[in-house]
Write an enzyme that holds these catalytic residues in place. Structure first.
Site, mmCIF file in Angstrom:
data_model
loop_
_atom_site.group_PDB
_atom_site.id
_atom_site.type_symbol
_atom_site.label_atom_id
_atom_site.label_comp_id
_atom_site.label_asym_id
_atom_site.label_seq_id
_atom_site.Cartn_x
_atom_site.Cartn_y
_atom_site.Cartn_z
ATOM 1 N N CYS A 175 36.178 39.371 38.049
ATOM 2 C CA CYS A 175 35.166 38.473 38.408
ATOM 3 C C CYS A 175 34.413 37.479 37.544
ATOM 4 C CB CYS A 175 34.004 39.447 38.914
ATOM 5 S SG CYS A 175 33.280 40.465 37.491
ATOM 6 N N CYS A 176 33.889 36.552 38.485
ATOM 7 C CA CYS A 176 33.234 35.724 37.490
ATOM 8 C C CYS A 176 31.647 35.075 38.203
ATOM 9 C CB CYS A 176 33.953 34.230 37.302
ATOM 10 S SG CYS A 176 34.342 33.314 38.704
ATOM 11 N N THR A 177 31.265 34.263 37.802
ATOM 12 C CA THR A 177 29.849 34.002 38.732
ATOM 13 C C THR A 177 29.900 33.554 39.881
ATOM 14 O OG1 THR A 177 29.270 32.762 36.433
ATOM 15 C CG2 THR A 177 27.674 32.756 38.183
ATOM 16 N N ILE A 204 30.226 36.999 41.582
ATOM 17 C CA ILE A 204 29.145 37.911 41.472
ATOM 18 C C ILE A 204 28.071 37.740 42.097
ATOM 19 C CG2 ILE A 204 27.589 38.987 39.563
ATOM 20 C CD1 ILE A 204 29.837 38.256 37.524
#
Ligand SMILES: [Zn+2]
Ligand SMILES: [Zn+2]
Length: 310
Positions: A175-177, A204
């Site tokens: 995951c990332c932003t 996220i």
């Protein structure tokens, strides 16, 4: 909350990115907007805040532009604009990783609810957060691997660390932003030989909008003047992160008041006052100090329109 904050990206061949940049500028001119939008031959990576009306007008306009029809937006509300300028620029690389990446090899998408289900299953999996260390320091999924990388470029070398330590059939969830870094990094890991790589669709941000803070702790770091936001405004999360000076729990970021340092660091309010916004004793006695203002709080310092955190 009369402003909206938009995050969006799309990988799609854009024939004339410079023209798309000027069309953006023409459309946004005179509107109540701040932004950091990058367009390249590969597509678009945008973050923007705008008055509710202008944000809605922009979203409608963009999906009617050739090449951008499939853009989807992640939307938060805000009481003001959150970027220092209206920036729309051509950029050669949408995600700076300094290597050729074959995006057709990217990982499978998991929607936020599928992601949540996977975390709640008994499956053995490796959860990797592919954000920088100062981002994960204030919030992350519980149990996630938090690589010690200061920039996304450093994840290049970290891919070797992963392949030395984990079997090719390891089930990887990343995951990332907002999702764009995973598009690239999932392809990197597949090139390294990992077979089972999934990425959180919409990142996220989308997870917070759909699933709230389930399995999450702390705040979400963002690259704008807010610096950190709640993942879900309705739910309080625990504090993750500790004061650089006294190690008590802290989730407020400051840019060191020493102009020749500017380091971004977590600090409690007491220590911020005691150290006058500096990250160390050495910085406190440096010659070029910004005046520390307890009242105005830790507004990020900017140079050339960029947060130094970037
Ligand atoms: Zn402290
Ligand atoms: Zn410093």
């Amino acid at each position: 909350m009369n402003y909206l904050v938009l995050a969006y990206y799309l990988f799609k061949d854009i024939k004339n990115p410079l023209e798309a940049v000027s069309q953006h500028k023409a459309f946004l001119k005179g509107r109540d907007v701040s932004s950091r939008i990058y367009i390249s031959e590969q597509g678009i990576n945008g973050q923007m805040s705008a008055s509710r009306l202008d944000a809605i007008a922009y979203m409608e306009w963009l999906v009617n532009q050739e090449g951008f029809e499939e853009v989807t937006f992640k939307v938060h509300s805000s009481c003001e604009n959150v970027f220092p300028h209206l920036t729309v620029k051509y950029r050669k690389q949408l995600v700076a990783i300094d290597r050729e990446v074959d995006l057709s090899k990217r990982g499978e998408y998991l929607t936020p609810s599928e992601w949540r289900k996977a975390l709640e299953s008994n499956e053995k999996l490796l959860l990797i957060d592919v954000r920088n260390d100062y981002e994960t320091a204030v919030g992350h999924f519980k149990g996630a691997l938090l690589p010690p990388c200061k920039t996304f470029r450093e994840f290049n070398g970290y891919a070797d660390v992963l392949s030395e330590n984990f079997a090719p059939d390891t089930r990887i969830l990343m995951c990332c932003t907002g999702g764009i870094r995973c598009e690239v990094y999932s392809a990197v890991l597949k090139e390294k030989g990992f077979e089972d790589v999934s990425q959180l669709k919409g990142g996220i941000i989308q997870y917070g909008l759909d699933e709230g803070i389930a399995h999450w702790e702390g705040k979400l770091f963002v690259f704008d003047e807010r610096l950190t936001i709640a993942l879900d405004e309705q739910e309080e999360s625990v504090t993750v992160g500790s004061c650089k000076h006294c190690s008590t729990l802290a989730d407020i970021y400051y840019n060191c008041a020493n102009m020749d340092c500017n380091d971004l660091f977590l600090c409690c309010k007491g220590c911020a006052k005691e150290h006058q916004g500096c990250c160390s004793d050495a910085c406190k006695s440096a010659s070029r100090l910004r005046l520390f203002n307890e009242e105005s709080g830790p507004k990020p310092f900017r140079r050339k329109g960029q947060l130094l955190a970037k």
